[in-house]
Design a protein around this motif. Structure first.
Motif, PDB file in Angstrom:
ATOM      1  N   GLU A   1       0.777  -1.356   0.051  1.00 19.19           N
ATOM      2  CA  GLU A   1       0.163  -0.010  -0.154  1.00 19.19           C
ATOM      3  C   GLU A   1       0.870   1.414   0.073  1.00 19.19           C
ATOM      4  O   GLU A   1       0.489   2.368  -0.527  1.00 19.19           O
ATOM      5  N   THR A   2       1.910   0.950   0.551  1.00 17.04           N
ATOM      6  CA  THR A   2       2.850   2.482   0.911  1.00 17.04           C
ATOM      7  C   THR A   2       3.349   2.861  -0.766  1.00 17.04           C
ATOM      8  O   THR A   2       3.344   3.943  -1.139  1.00 17.04           O
ATOM      9  N   ARG A   3       3.835   1.749  -1.509  1.00 21.74           N
ATOM     10  CA  ARG A   3       4.201   1.853  -2.869  1.00 21.74           C
ATOM     11  C   ARG A   3       3.070   2.555  -3.807  1.00 21.74           C
ATOM     12  O   ARG A   3       3.223   3.459  -4.463  1.00 21.74           O
ATOM     13  N   ARG A   4       1.808   2.185  -3.731  1.00 20.34           N
ATOM     14  CA  ARG A   4       0.721   2.746  -4.299  1.00 20.34           C
ATOM     15  C   ARG A   4       0.521   4.191  -3.863  1.00 20.34           C
ATOM     16  O   ARG A   4      -0.117   5.149  -4.556  1.00 20.34           O
ATOM     17  N   PHE A   5       0.497   4.656  -2.484  1.00 18.40           N
ATOM     18  CA  PHE A   5       0.324   5.731  -2.006  1.00 18.40           C
ATOM     19  C   PHE A   5       1.219   6.818  -2.624  1.00 18.40           C
ATOM     20  O   PHE A   5       0.691   7.529  -2.999  1.00 18.40           O
ATOM     21  N   LEU A   6       2.562   6.381  -2.467  1.00 20.56           N
ATOM     22  CA  LEU A   6       3.644   7.057  -3.326  1.00 20.56           C
ATOM     23  C   LEU A   6       3.300   7.424  -4.418  1.00 20.56           C
ATOM     24  O   LEU A   6       3.557   8.657  -5.059  1.00 20.56           O
ATOM     25  N   LEU A   7       2.965   6.191  -5.318  1.00 18.92           N
ATOM     26  CA  LEU A   7       2.870   6.553  -6.937  1.00 18.92           C
ATOM     27  C   LEU A   7       1.625   7.529  -7.090  1.00 18.92           C
ATOM     28  O   LEU A   7       1.787   8.503  -7.564  1.00 18.92           O
ATOM     29  N   MET A   8       0.477   7.275  -6.352  1.00 14.37           N
ATOM     30  CA  MET A   8      -0.623   8.106  -6.369  1.00 14.37           C
ATOM     31  C   MET A   8      -0.335   9.755  -6.013  1.00 14.37           C
ATOM     32  O   MET A   8      -0.547  10.549  -6.904  1.00 14.37           O
ATOM     33  N   GLY A   9       0.444   9.933  -5.195  1.00 18.67           N
ATOM     34  CA  GLY A   9       0.473  11.193  -4.436  1.00 18.67           C
ATOM     35  C   GLY A   9       1.669  11.763  -5.645  1.00 18.67           C
ATOM     36  O   GLY A   9       1.484  13.049  -5.887  1.00 18.67           O
ATOM     37  N   ALA A  10       2.651  11.103  -6.008  1.00 15.57           N
ATOM     38  CA  ALA A  10       3.734  11.776  -7.119  1.00 15.57           C
ATOM     39  C   ALA A  10       2.834  12.233  -8.159  1.00 15.57           C
ATOM     40  O   ALA A  10       2.965  13.178  -8.842  1.00 15.57           O
ATOM     41  N   ALA A  11       2.098  11.332  -8.757  1.00 15.22           N
ATOM     42  CA  ALA A  11       1.069  11.449  -9.906  1.00 15.22           C
ATOM     43  C   ALA A  11       0.307  12.603  -9.818  1.00 15.22           C
ATOM     44  O   ALA A  11       0.534  13.647 -10.568  1.00 15.22           O
ATOM     45  N   PHE A  12      -0.508  12.701  -8.726  1.00  9.27           N
ATOM     46  CA  PHE A  12      -1.396  14.060  -8.574  1.00  9.27           C
ATOM     47  C   PHE A  12      -0.633  15.051  -8.299  1.00  9.27           C
ATOM     48  O   PHE A  12      -1.094  16.417  -8.666  1.00  9.27           O
ATOM     49  N   PHE A  13       0.598  15.013  -7.581  1.00  9.36           N
ATOM     50  CA  PHE A  13       1.419  16.158  -7.334  1.00  9.36           C
ATOM     51  C   PHE A  13       2.088  16.948  -8.712  1.00  9.36           C
ATOM     52  O   PHE A  13       1.813  18.078  -9.119  1.00  9.36           O
ATOM     53  N   LEU A  14       2.498  16.224  -9.456  1.00  8.36           N
ATOM     54  CA  LEU A  14       3.072  16.468 -10.717  1.00  8.36           C
ATOM     55  C   LEU A  14       1.815  16.931 -11.893  1.00  8.36           C
ATOM     56  O   LEU A  14       2.111  18.177 -12.415  1.00  8.36           O
ATOM     57  N   VAL A  15       0.695  16.315 -11.676  1.00  6.29           N
ATOM     58  CA  VAL A  15      -0.409  16.945 -12.410  1.00  6.29           C
ATOM     59  C   VAL A  15      -0.602  18.107 -12.000  1.00  6.29           C
ATOM     60  O   VAL A  15      -1.101  19.197 -12.900  1.00  6.29           O
ATOM     61  N   SER A  16      -1.058  18.514 -10.680  1.00  5.98           N
ATOM     62  CA  SER A  16      -1.365  19.636 -10.107  1.00  5.98           C
ATOM     63  C   SER A  16      -0.435  20.739 -10.369  1.00  5.98           C
ATOM     64  O   SER A  16      -0.774  22.027 -10.689  1.00  5.98           O
ATOM     65  N   VAL A  17       0.854  20.497 -10.284  1.00 11.51           N
ATOM     66  CA  VAL A  17       1.629  21.431 -10.523  1.00 11.51           C
ATOM     67  C   VAL A  17       1.872  22.036 -12.122  1.00 11.51           C
ATOM     68  O   VAL A  17       1.861  23.148 -12.439  1.00 11.51           O
ATOM     69  N   GLY A  18       1.725  21.192 -12.922  1.00  8.73           N
ATOM     70  CA  GLY A  18       1.664  21.268 -14.143  1.00  8.73           C
ATOM     71  C   GLY A  18       0.335  22.088 -14.588  1.00  8.73           C
ATOM     72  O   GLY A  18       0.343  23.260 -15.373  1.00  8.73           O
TER      73      GLY A  18
END
Length: 192
Positions: A1-18
């Motif tokens: 679950e930690t891996r998925r949490f980090l993947l999802m967090g990184a994904a939405f962070f990058l998307v929202s920055v852009g």
């Protein structure tokens, strides 16, 4: 679950920055692309068309198609939308702005939906709160990042390319989530 949490967090962070970096700077970007002020204002208003379209369609779409596929396609459209704005072609810019608006209208709903599918129902509020905080941090940093990436002559082309790359990277990270774990029937977030 930690891996998925980090993947999802990184994904939405990058998307929202852009995406939110572009949205905040949209009028100056359109002016930089050679569009006059009145047309730039009307074109920027097209973001609203995309947002409304996403709000109407996103639930229907994720009920029928795997949510990470939907998210990836929507964010791919937003990534291409950034490139369309950088192109300077008025027709492509208009379509690109609508694509970015659609993604902005969908992303918070997608965060909520994906958290409900990939994480335990009993921890939904905590997990969603943390994912939303990561998204909000990206949204706050996006305008600063775009400002920093704007060239000395005021051109936004480099920033648009960077935003496109960030959004595309976020879309790819969401694909890496894989299929969600099976939902137990006794959890309150399970589908009927």
């Amino acid at each position: 679950e930690t891996r998925r949490f980090l993947l999802m967090g990184a994904a939405f962070f990058l998307v929202s920055v852009g995406m939110l970096g572009v949205i905040i700077h949209l009028i100056p970007m359109l002016l930089d692309a050679g569009i006059d002020r009145d047309t730039a204002a009307r074109t920027a208003a097209a973001v609203g068309y995309g947002v409304v379209g996403a709000r109407i369609m996103i639930g229907w779409l994720v009920d029928r198609i795997h949510a990470t596929v939907i998210a990836t396609l929507i964010f791919l459209g937003a990534s291409l939308g950034c490139l369309a704005i950088a192109s300077g072609n008025p027709t492509m810019i208009f379509v690109g702005v609508i694509a970015i608006g659609f993604a902005v209208g969908a992303e918070v709903d997608l965060v909520a939906y994906l958290v409900s599918r990939y994480f335990a129902a009993r921890q939904y509020a905590r997990t969603y709160g943390r994912q939303f905080a990561i998204y909000a941090l990206g949204a706050g940093l996006g305008p600063l990042a775009v400002s920093a990436l704007t060239s000395g002559d005021g051109s936004y082309v480099g920033a648009l390319y960077a935003a496109s790359g960030m959004i595309l990277s976020g879309a790819i990270l969401l694909l890496m989530l894989g299929r969600p774990p099976p939902t137990r029937k006794d959890t309150p977030l399970a589908r009927a």
